[in-house]
Each structure stands twice: as C-alpha cells, then as structure tokens.
Design an enzyme around this catalytic site. Structure first.
Site, short mmCIF file in Angstrom:
data_model
loop_
_atom_site.label_atom_id
_atom_site.label_comp_id
_atom_site.label_asym_id
_atom_site.label_seq_id
_atom_site.Cartn_x
_atom_site.Cartn_y
_atom_site.Cartn_z
N HIS A 118 0.83 -1.21 0.00
CA HIS A 118 0.00 0.00 0.00
C HIS A 118 0.87 1.26 0.00
O HIS A 118 0.60 2.21 -0.74
CB HIS A 118 -0.91 -0.02 1.23
CG HIS A 118 -1.82 1.17 1.33
ND1 HIS A 118 -3.08 1.19 0.79
CD2 HIS A 118 -1.63 2.39 1.90
CE1 HIS A 118 -3.64 2.37 1.02
NE2 HIS A 118 -2.78 3.12 1.70
N GLU A 119 1.94 1.26 0.82
CA GLU A 119 2.84 2.41 0.86
C GLU A 119 3.59 2.57 -0.46
O GLU A 119 3.79 3.69 -0.95
CB GLU A 119 3.84 2.25 2.01
CG GLU A 119 3.20 2.22 3.40
CD GLU A 119 2.32 3.43 3.66
OE1 GLU A 119 2.72 4.55 3.30
OE2 GLU A 119 1.23 3.25 4.22
N HIS A 179 1.41 4.36 -2.91
CA HIS A 179 1.39 5.81 -2.71
C HIS A 179 2.57 6.47 -3.43
O HIS A 179 2.43 7.51 -4.08
CB HIS A 179 1.48 6.14 -1.22
CG HIS A 179 0.16 6.13 -0.51
ND1 HIS A 179 -0.95 6.79 -0.97
CD2 HIS A 179 -0.22 5.53 0.65
CE1 HIS A 179 -1.96 6.61 -0.13
NE2 HIS A 179 -1.54 5.85 0.85
N GLU A 183 -6.44 7.10 -1.38
CA GLU A 183 -6.46 5.85 -0.61
C GLU A 183 -7.01 4.70 -1.43
O GLU A 183 -6.48 3.59 -1.39
CB GLU A 183 -7.27 6.04 0.68
CG GLU A 183 -6.53 6.77 1.77
CD GLU A 183 -5.23 6.08 2.16
OE1 GLU A 183 -5.27 4.94 2.64
OE2 GLU A 183 -4.17 6.68 1.95
N ASP A 228 -5.00 1.39 -2.51
CA ASP A 228 -5.51 0.04 -2.24
C ASP A 228 -5.51 -0.79 -3.52
O ASP A 228 -5.10 -1.96 -3.52
CB ASP A 228 -6.93 0.11 -1.68
CG ASP A 228 -6.99 0.63 -0.26
OD1 ASP A 228 -5.92 0.72 0.39
OD2 ASP A 228 -8.10 0.95 0.21
#
Length: 361
Positions: free
Chosen positions: A131-132, A135, A190, A194
């Site tokens: 997930h990071e 980003h 977000e 995801d």
C-alpha cells in the site's frame, strides 16, 4: 519503547533544520501542470527524501538491527519488483511500539516495530508495505504537495507542544504525519493505493485477501480499545473502504503464501526487544517449547536464547544456541527467502542472521 529524556535535546537540534528545509522547499514549489502534477524531477525528489531521512535518523529511532533489516529489505524488494514505477526504494524500521507505516520522497518506506508485533501473517505485512509503495509509485505526495504546503506551521505547533509536554516521540510522529497528511486525506488517493497495492501484492505472489484482512483487524482493534492506531490516523478507514477492498480481492484467484522463516525470526526478535518483563517471557517461551505450542520451533529457540542474553544468563543462552543450530539444520532463516530477487536469482545467504545470535541490541 521508552525514550530517554536526553533525547529531547536531539529533537531540539534537528527540528529547526527539518522545518526550515521543508518551508524553503515548499515555498519554491512549481505550479501544477495540466495533468494535476507538479513539475518536479526525480533528482529533486531524491534530494528531499535524503534530507528527511537524515532528520529521522538523527532521532536515534531508526533500527540498525541486522536480522530485522535483512528481513525488511528482503520483503520490501520482493514487492518493489512489481511496482509500476521503477524507483530505488529503501526500507527501514522505526523503533516504536505503535502500528504505523509511512512513505516519503525518494522511495523511503518506514515501518514501526509495532506493525510486525501486531500482525500474525506475513501476507498482511506485505499488504501494508505494498500500500505504501503504491502511494509512492502513483506520486500521491507530489499531487497533494501544493494543497498541503500551508500546513507546515501546524507541524511546528505540534512539535513545540510535544517538547513542552516532554513527549519527544511525538515529534517523529509530527514529521511523519506531515508527510502522510499530504498523501492520505483524500478518498481517491487511498482507494487508488488500495487498488495498485493489491496488484503489487498479487503479482509478488502474496494473498490479495490479506489487504482487507489487515485493515479489518486494525478497525476491530480501534472499536475495541476506542483509540485508533497511528496507522489509522494517517490512513483513515472511510466508509465502504474495507468492503471495496474485499470485493476487489475476490476478483483475484485464491492463493495462500506461507510465512517465511525470516518472518518468524523477526517477529520473535521484536517481541523480545519490546518485552517489559523478560523473566516472564522466558518462562512463556520455555512452556511453549515443552508443550510444542509454537508456529516455528527454531524461532522460539532463538527468542529464548536472546532473552537469556538480555538477562545476562550467558550459559543458558549458549545451550539454546546449540538447540537453535540443530533445529535450523533443516530450516535456516536465510534459506527461508525461498523466493527470488529482481534478477531472478536466489538471494545469497547473509551472515547477519548468524551474527544476530550473538548480539542482543
């Protein structure tokens, strides 16, 4: 982890440098282009990332433990081989007990000790890191920089309050939080993280279901204790987010990736390092070994030896190191990386896991 009071002085020294550099950087930001992205080069990203990383290291909270770093690098780079954006990523542990993870410019990804301590499955830890990485690969920080550049005075106020309250660990949270606020408080970012993160996770061979599972687990903990983890403060579980992730995961074929040996060794080491009552932990490990109640015998033997070392019971530690060596003859922590690196070759065994047996930092 309890931070010594003298650490406050280190925060006082680094805080002005960090804030001034951020303010100077923010003031010189280019305007948004037609595509909603900043005209910001990869070299500039790296320079800012290096500056922030230097400030975080100056706090003394970045782990230098060889076994833990070997594991995080192995897991992280297993995932980065499947990211949409080809960056030079780096991973580090933060010696803090809360559940948190964050990313910032230059491909830096930080994971708190508490994240691994509260996770029972390697797939879930991989989901958090994926997930990071999403980003970073989607440049969410760049997209949101202009919108949030005026929040720097808030960070300064938070840091000043932390110093006044004698809570230096909150300053690191302010530093990380400043980065995360730029990323996370939009549903679009977000949801995109995801979606892309789940693709990274699945392509790396991990279970896509682990992403909604770890979010759901954190949400249940929040509802039970009434206080959200640091991760949920910067990665809000807005309405339908878990449901959306569950639906998306159901579109992938079922898979179950077993935990690596390194996962168990790293998790056990963090448990020992975070223990407030080592004699009680030693008794717990002994009972589990006697009753054969463990997920990984060699890791449990290793944890017991490490706990003995930290309580100056060298003779008992040596006995357990022998048992550990015998049990790992068929299951080595480094051989557990039974997956391949970016080049497609099996990673070479590292001596750091062997050295870790003889240290108790």
């Amino acid at each position: 982890m309890v931070i010594k009071q003298k650490s406050i002085f280190y925060y006082l020294l680094i805080l002005p440098t960090f804030l001034v550099s951020c303010q100077a950087f923010s003031a010189s930001l280019p305007e948004l282009g037609n595509e909603g992205r900043l005209n910001f080069t990869e070299t500039q990203e790296k320079l800012v990332g290096i500056t922030v990383m230097q400030q975080i290291r100056a706090t003394g909270l970045v782990s230098t433990d060889p076994l833990l770093n070997d594991y995080l690098h192995y897991l992280g780079h297993t995932l980065t081989a499947h990211t949409p954006r080809n960056l030079s990523y780096s991973f580090f542990w933060v010696k803090q007990p809360d559940q948190n993870a964050f990313t910032f410019f230059g491909g830096h990804v930080g994971v708190h000790y508490g994240m691994l301590a509260h996770i029972e499955d390697e797939n879930q830890l991989a989901a958090v890191i994926a997930h990071e990485l999403a980003h970073t690969s989607q440049q969410h920080l760049l997209r949101a920089m202009t919108q949030y550049k005026r929040t720097l005075p808030i960070t300064l106020a938070q840091a000043a309050a932390a110093i006044a309250l004698g809570q230096p660990n909150l300053i690191l949270a302010a530093m990380a939080g400043q980065q995360q606020r730029m990323i996370n408080y939009t549903r679009q970012n977000e949801k995109e993280a995801d979606r892309i993160g789940m693709q990274i996770l699945a392509n790396a061979g991990y279970d896509p279901q682990s992403m909604p599972q770890v979010f759901s687990s954190m949400g249940k903990t929040y509802r039970y204790h009434g206080t959200p983890s640091e991760y949920l403060l910067t990665h809000p579980l807005f309405e339908h987010r878990i449901t959306d992730a569950e639906h998306r995961a159901s579109l992938y074929p079922y898979r179950q990736k077993a935990n690596s040996d390194l996962f168990y060794f790293a998790k056990t080491k963090i448990e020992v390092l975070a223990a407030h009552d080592l004699p009680n932990l030693i008794n717990t490990y002994k009972k589990r070994l006697e009753q054969k109640r463990y997920a990984h015998e060699a890791a449990m033997q290793y944890g017991l030896a490490l706990a003995y070392l930290k309580t100056d019971q060298v003779h008992q530690a040596k006995k357990n190191i022998v048992s550990f060596s015998q049990s790992r003859s068929s299951s080595s922590p480094t051989s557990a990386c039974s997956c391949r690196n970016r080049t497609g070759t099996t990673p070479k065994k590292s001596s750091s896991t062997h050295k870790a047996l003889h240290t108790h930092s």
